[in-house]
Design an enzyme around this catalytic site. Structure first.
Site, PDB file in Angstrom:
ATOM      1  N   SER A  15      30.800  31.325  40.014  1.00  0.00           N
ATOM      2  CA  SER A  15      30.682  31.701  41.426  1.00  0.00           C
ATOM      3  C   SER A  15      29.652  30.855  42.175  1.00  0.00           C
ATOM      4  O   SER A  15      28.543  30.630  41.685  1.00  0.00           O
ATOM      5  CB  SER A  15      30.296  33.175  41.530  1.00  0.00           C
ATOM      6  N   LYS A  16      30.026  30.449  43.377  1.00  0.00           N
ATOM      7  CA  LYS A  16      29.087  29.708  44.233  1.00  0.00           C
ATOM      8  C   LYS A  16      28.278  30.659  45.107  1.00  0.00           C
ATOM      9  O   LYS A  16      27.388  30.226  45.846  1.00  0.00           O
ATOM     10  CB  LYS A  16      29.855  28.724  45.129  1.00  0.00           C
ATOM     11  N   THR A  62      34.362  39.869  43.881  1.00  0.00           N
ATOM     12  CA  THR A  62      35.413  38.867  43.785  1.00  0.00           C
ATOM     13  C   THR A  62      36.452  39.333  42.770  1.00  0.00           C
ATOM     14  O   THR A  62      36.418  40.479  42.313  1.00  0.00           O
ATOM     15  CB  THR A  62      34.789  37.474  43.491  1.00  0.00           C
ATOM     16  N   LYS A  66      38.513  43.521  44.150  1.00  0.00           N
ATOM     17  CA  LYS A  66      38.416  43.825  45.579  1.00  0.00           C
ATOM     18  C   LYS A  66      39.127  45.133  45.945  1.00  0.00           C
ATOM     19  O   LYS A  66      38.672  45.869  46.806  1.00  0.00           O
ATOM     20  CB  LYS A  66      38.970  42.661  46.410  1.00  0.00           C
ATOM     21  N   ASP A 103      36.644  38.136  54.517  1.00  0.00           N
ATOM     22  CA  ASP A 103      37.410  36.910  54.232  1.00  0.00           C
ATOM     23  C   ASP A 103      38.101  36.355  55.474  1.00  0.00           C
ATOM     24  O   ASP A 103      38.081  35.147  55.733  1.00  0.00           O
ATOM     25  CB  ASP A 103      38.470  37.172  53.157  1.00  0.00           C
ATOM     26  N   GLY A 128      52.205  33.692  50.972  1.00  0.00           N
ATOM     27  CA  GLY A 128      51.563  34.585  50.006  1.00  0.00           C
ATOM     28  C   GLY A 128      51.345  35.952  50.617  1.00  0.00           C
ATOM     29  O   GLY A 128      51.124  36.077  51.837  1.00  0.00           O
ATOM     30  N   ALA A 129      51.441  36.980  49.780  1.00  0.00           N
ATOM     31  CA  ALA A 129      51.328  38.353  50.286  1.00  0.00           C
ATOM     32  C   ALA A 129      50.446  39.188  49.366  1.00  0.00           C
ATOM     33  O   ALA A 129      50.666  40.388  49.199  1.00  0.00           O
ATOM     34  CB  ALA A 129      52.726  38.960  50.416  1.00  0.00           C
ATOM     35  N   GLY A 130      49.422  38.554  48.783  1.00  0.00           N
ATOM     36  CA  GLY A 130      48.496  39.276  47.917  1.00  0.00           C
ATOM     37  C   GLY A 130      47.262  39.714  48.699  1.00  0.00           C
ATOM     38  O   GLY A 130      47.278  39.815  49.935  1.00  0.00           O
ATOM     39  N   GLY A 131      46.183  39.957  47.978  1.00  0.00           N
ATOM     40  CA  GLY A 131      44.960  40.470  48.596  1.00  0.00           C
ATOM     41  C   GLY A 131      44.395  39.520  49.642  1.00  0.00           C
ATOM     42  O   GLY A 131      43.938  39.960  50.709  1.00  0.00           O
ATOM     43  N   ALA A 132      44.428  38.222  49.375  1.00  0.00           N
ATOM     44  CA  ALA A 132      43.848  37.270  50.326  1.00  0.00           C
ATOM     45  C   ALA A 132      44.644  37.276  51.626  1.00  0.00           C
ATOM     46  O   ALA A 132      44.075  37.260  52.717  1.00  0.00           O
ATOM     47  CB  ALA A 132      43.833  35.866  49.724  1.00  0.00           C
TER      48      ALA A 132
END
Ligand code: NAP
Length: 282
Positions: A15-16, A62, A66, A103, A128-132
């Protein structure tokens, strides 16, 4: 004694977020500590409660936690509720858990303020249809685009996400195969395909003149989707490193009441990535 913050995930060592928040702290003079905590699957709730009970002030969350973080909140912002997932937690004096999803705000700030990409009256495609994807749709729709199309390999998931945001603006969901003949000013890759060096099966001819291609993923090299954009006539391509720093700055603002400068931190991370190519965070 410094106020304690952390990011929890599995994996998390790459992780940054610790480097970003420590840079924010030194820039603003805030007395905070920030660490990465690895939490094995099945132990998220107890890890959050232990952190809070030991005096921790706030957390970033992360993958893959989430949605679990959202389920733990006693109070959540509207954008967190619509996303069904939060990446930022904080605790009140009574031990109550608050959550937000920063986000989407991070993405929009990177696109608009850092990169100069227009969103108003534009045709936007989110792949895309995920969490993000759920996390970015609310803030994108707040910018009054002409339309946001969510396209996904599994069409039903895109249609379901579009229904959640139907009252927030002009949005529709479809399968990737329904994109033939349509054109967009901005295509956002919110799939995890880039992690495996793959690109979603997108038709040619998708990009308007002057179009942008933005990959939520990032790395020390252009991602597979950025390369796809370049080969398909995009005028601008970008990865999600700026979004990562911008979502962190919004978490920092929620926790500390100050919004740090982000451009210097983005530059620092780009330099580090060039000098020691390594990791990607999600
Ligand atoms: P997720 O919930 O697992 O969703 C994955 C999505 O990718 C699904 O829509 C899935 O389609 C699609 N997909 C996976 N492989 C594919 C392929 N080969 N072709 C077409 N579609 C494919 O993941 P997520 O949490 O939404 O994360 C997505 C991406 O966003 C990740 O790359 C992550 O790194 C990035 N991200 C970046 C930031 C940042 O700050 N820069 C923040 C959050 C997330 P199906 O539904 O058909 O399976």
């Amino acid at each position: 004694m410094k106020d304690r913050y952390a990011v929890m995930g599995d994996p998390v060592s790459h992780s940054k977020s610790p480097a970003i928040h420590r840079a924010f702290a030194s820039q603003t003079g805030e007395a905070i500590s920030y660490e990465a905590i690895h939490v094995p699957a099945g132990h998220f709730q107890e890890a959050v409660e232990a952190f809070r009970n030991e005096g921790g002030r706030g957390l970033n969350v992360t993958l893959p936690f989430k949605e679990e973080a959202f389920a733990l909140t006693h109070e959540v912002t509207d954008r967190g509720r619509r996303a069904g997932a939060v990446n930022t937690l904080w605790f009140d004096a009574g031990g109550g858990i608050h959550g937000d999803n920063t986000d989407g705000l991070g993405l929009v700030r990177d696109l608009v303020a850092n990169l100069g990409c227009e969103l108003e009256d534009r045709q936007l495609l989110v792949v895309g249809a995920g969490g993000a994807s759920r996390g970015i749709l609310g803030p994108l729709l707040e910018r009054n685009p002409a339309r946001v199309v969510i396209a996904n390999r599994t069409a039903g998931r895109a249609e379901a996400v579009a229904r959640v945001f139907a009252d927030a603006g002009p949005v529709e969901g479809c399968g990737l195969d329904a994109l033939d003949g349509r054109r967009f000013h901005l295509v956002i890759n919110a799939t995890s395909a880039s992690i495996g060096g793959k690109v979603p099966a997108l038709p040619a001819g998708l990009l308007e003149e002057g179009a942008w291609c933005y990959d939520l993923m990032y790395g020390d090299q252009p991602t597979a989707f950025m390369q796809w954009g370049e080969h398909n006539g995009a005028a601008h391509v970008a990865d999600g490193l700026g979004m990562l720093v911008e979502q962190a700055s919004e978490s920092f603002r929620i926790w500390r009441g100050l919004r740090p400068d982000t451009l210097g931190v983005i530059r620092m991370l780009r330099t580090e990535a060039r000098e020691s190519p390594a990791s990607n965070e999600v």
